[in-house]
Design a protein around this motif. Structure first.
Motif, PDB file in Angstrom:
ATOM      1  N   MET A  96      18.952  54.124  -3.059  1.00  0.00           N
ATOM      2  CA  MET A  96      20.006  53.435  -2.322  1.00  0.00           C
ATOM      3  C   MET A  96      21.067  54.411  -1.813  1.00  0.00           C
ATOM      4  O   MET A  96      21.676  54.203  -0.791  1.00  0.00           O
ATOM      5  N   GLU A  97      21.287  55.461  -2.608  1.00  0.00           N
ATOM      6  CA  GLU A  97      22.299  56.441  -2.234  1.00  0.00           C
ATOM      7  C   GLU A  97      21.902  57.130  -0.922  1.00  0.00           C
ATOM      8  O   GLU A  97      20.737  57.198  -0.577  1.00  0.00           O
ATOM      9  N   ASN A  98      22.899  57.619  -0.229  1.00  0.00           N
ATOM     10  CA  ASN A  98      22.591  58.323   1.013  1.00  0.00           C
ATOM     11  C   ASN A  98      21.881  59.615   0.657  1.00  0.00           C
ATOM     12  O   ASN A  98      22.429  60.437  -0.058  1.00  0.00           O
ATOM     13  N   GLU A 103      21.792  65.087  -8.508  1.00  0.00           N
ATOM     14  CA  GLU A 103      22.934  65.487  -9.320  1.00  0.00           C
ATOM     15  C   GLU A 103      22.734  64.916 -10.720  1.00  0.00           C
ATOM     16  O   GLU A 103      22.336  63.766 -10.865  1.00  0.00           O
ATOM     17  N   VAL A 104      22.981  65.740 -11.720  1.00  0.00           N
ATOM     18  CA  VAL A 104      22.974  65.252 -13.096  1.00  0.00           C
ATOM     19  C   VAL A 104      24.410  65.247 -13.592  1.00  0.00           C
ATOM     20  O   VAL A 104      25.052  66.289 -13.639  1.00  0.00           O
ATOM     21  N   GLY A 105      24.910  64.075 -13.922  1.00  0.00           N
ATOM     22  CA  GLY A 105      26.188  63.968 -14.628  1.00  0.00           C
ATOM     23  C   GLY A 105      25.864  63.746 -16.089  1.00  0.00           C
ATOM     24  O   GLY A 105      24.968  62.968 -16.393  1.00  0.00           O
ATOM     25  N   LEU A 131      22.977  61.066 -16.382  1.00  0.00           N
ATOM     26  CA  LEU A 131      22.671  60.187 -15.260  1.00  0.00           C
ATOM     27  C   LEU A 131      22.172  61.066 -14.115  1.00  0.00           C
ATOM     28  O   LEU A 131      22.879  61.975 -13.680  1.00  0.00           O
ATOM     29  N   LEU A 191      21.184  61.277 -10.259  1.00  0.00           N
ATOM     30  CA  LEU A 191      21.447  60.535  -9.025  1.00  0.00           C
ATOM     31  C   LEU A 191      20.934  61.312  -7.827  1.00  0.00           C
ATOM     32  O   LEU A 191      20.951  62.539  -7.832  1.00  0.00           O
ATOM     33  N   LYS A 192      20.513  60.572  -6.815  1.00  0.00           N
ATOM     34  CA  LYS A 192      20.254  61.200  -5.517  1.00  0.00           C
ATOM     35  C   LYS A 192      21.599  61.331  -4.830  1.00  0.00           C
ATOM     36  O   LYS A 192      22.413  60.410  -4.881  1.00  0.00           O
ATOM     37  N   THR A 193      21.837  62.444  -4.190  1.00  0.00           N
ATOM     38  CA  THR A 193      23.129  62.635  -3.532  1.00  0.00           C
ATOM     39  C   THR A 193      22.953  63.442  -2.252  1.00  0.00           C
ATOM     40  O   THR A 193      21.832  63.543  -1.739  1.00  0.00           O
ATOM     41  N   ILE A 194      24.035  63.959  -1.723  1.00  0.00           N
ATOM     42  CA  ILE A 194      23.986  64.746  -0.486  1.00  0.00           C
ATOM     43  C   ILE A 194      24.460  66.157  -0.787  1.00  0.00           C
ATOM     44  O   ILE A 194      25.155  66.386  -1.765  1.00  0.00           O
ATOM     45  N   THR A 230      31.127  66.053  -2.323  1.00  0.00           N
ATOM     46  CA  THR A 230      31.443  64.623  -2.214  1.00  0.00           C
ATOM     47  C   THR A 230      32.775  64.268  -2.847  1.00  0.00           C
ATOM     48  O   THR A 230      33.229  63.144  -2.719  1.00  0.00           O
ATOM     49  N   ILE A 231      33.386  65.215  -3.544  1.00  0.00           N
ATOM     50  CA  ILE A 231      34.650  64.897  -4.216  1.00  0.00           C
ATOM     51  C   ILE A 231      35.776  64.948  -3.200  1.00  0.00           C
ATOM     52  O   ILE A 231      35.963  65.938  -2.502  1.00  0.00           O
ATOM     53  N   ALA A 232      36.504  63.868  -3.108  1.00  0.00           N
ATOM     54  CA  ALA A 232      37.538  63.753  -2.081  1.00  0.00           C
ATOM     55  C   ALA A 232      38.919  64.089  -2.624  1.00  0.00           C
ATOM     56  O   ALA A 232      39.917  63.801  -1.989  1.00  0.00           O
TER      57      ALA A 232
END
Lengths: 162, 66
Positions: free
Chosen positions: A1-3, A16-18, A108, A110-113, A117-119
């Protein structure tokens, strides 16, 4: 679902692994665990893009983990993350290995870009904008003050002349 | 109508680690606010909800605030 933006190579993806490391790990041992995770990713053919050293954080709620048939409660943990590029089938292997790792409280994937991404930086800008506006106001006050002084001087001169 | 926070601040990817941003969209009990309250576009509201849920799993945000 992630971009997801597909990696440069056809069969890789950005992940990404958190993760949360057990707070029972001492501060001296923590970099070793962190290094082991990075080595594990590299050994599975992953390319590390960015990461952050695990830091102690207070958890929003108490987590439990059963270690050697004893249920342990944790209120703090080391939180860190790693962003990397890897092929999707290797990520399953990574998950299996992390599942077996005793140092992890939770993790966790996650698929990411690829982009950052940190704003948080934008917030700094916002604050600085606010600061500049406030400084501008101060500047305005400063510019207003000399005019007042001149007027006062003129008034005083007029008074003295009179 | 309130403008979409994420497009206003040029945030293209809502990250679960940005707890300060995500907290803006939680009510005092820690529940995710309605999109009518947040004024966020449907697409961003969905990714916002996902980011909050990921942050909750990793203990960055509470499931229920006291």
């Amino acid at each position: 679902m992630e971009n997801n933006i597909e990696g440069v190579e056809t069969n890789t993806r950005i992940y990404e692994v958190g993760y949360l490391l057990l707070s029972s790990i001492s501060l001296e041992d923590m970099p070793v665990v962190y290094g082991n995770l990075k080595d594990l990713i590299v050994s599975l053919g992953g390319e590390i893009i960015s990461d952050e050293m695990p830091k102690t954080i207070p958890l929003a709620y108490t987590m439990t983990k059963v270690i050697q048939n004893i249920r342990n409660k944790f209120d703090t943990a080391y939180f860190g993350w790693v962003k990397f590029e890897m092929s999707p089938d290797k990520v399953l292997e990574l998950k299996k290995k992390l599942d077996l790792d005793v140092n992890f409280l939770r993790f966790l994937i996650l698929k990411t870009i690829r982009e950052n991404t940190i704003a948080a930086k934008r917030f700094v800008h916002k604050d600085s904008r606010r600061k500049t506006t406030s400084s501008k106001k101060e500047g305005e006050n400063e510019t207003v003050l000399p005019i007042d002084k001149e007027e006062i001087d003129k008034e005083i001169d007029a008074m003295v002349a009179a | 109508m309130k403008q979409d926070y994420f497009s206003a601040n040029n945030i293209k990817h809502i990250d679960y680690k940005d707890v300060d941003i995500l907290k803006k969209f939680l009510n005092p009990n820690g529940k995710i606010m309605n999109h009518k309250r947040t004024g966020v576009t449907s697409k961003n509201q969905r990714s916002l909800a996902l980011a909050v849920k990921n942050a909750r799993f990793l203990g960055l945000l509470p499931f229920v605030a006291k």
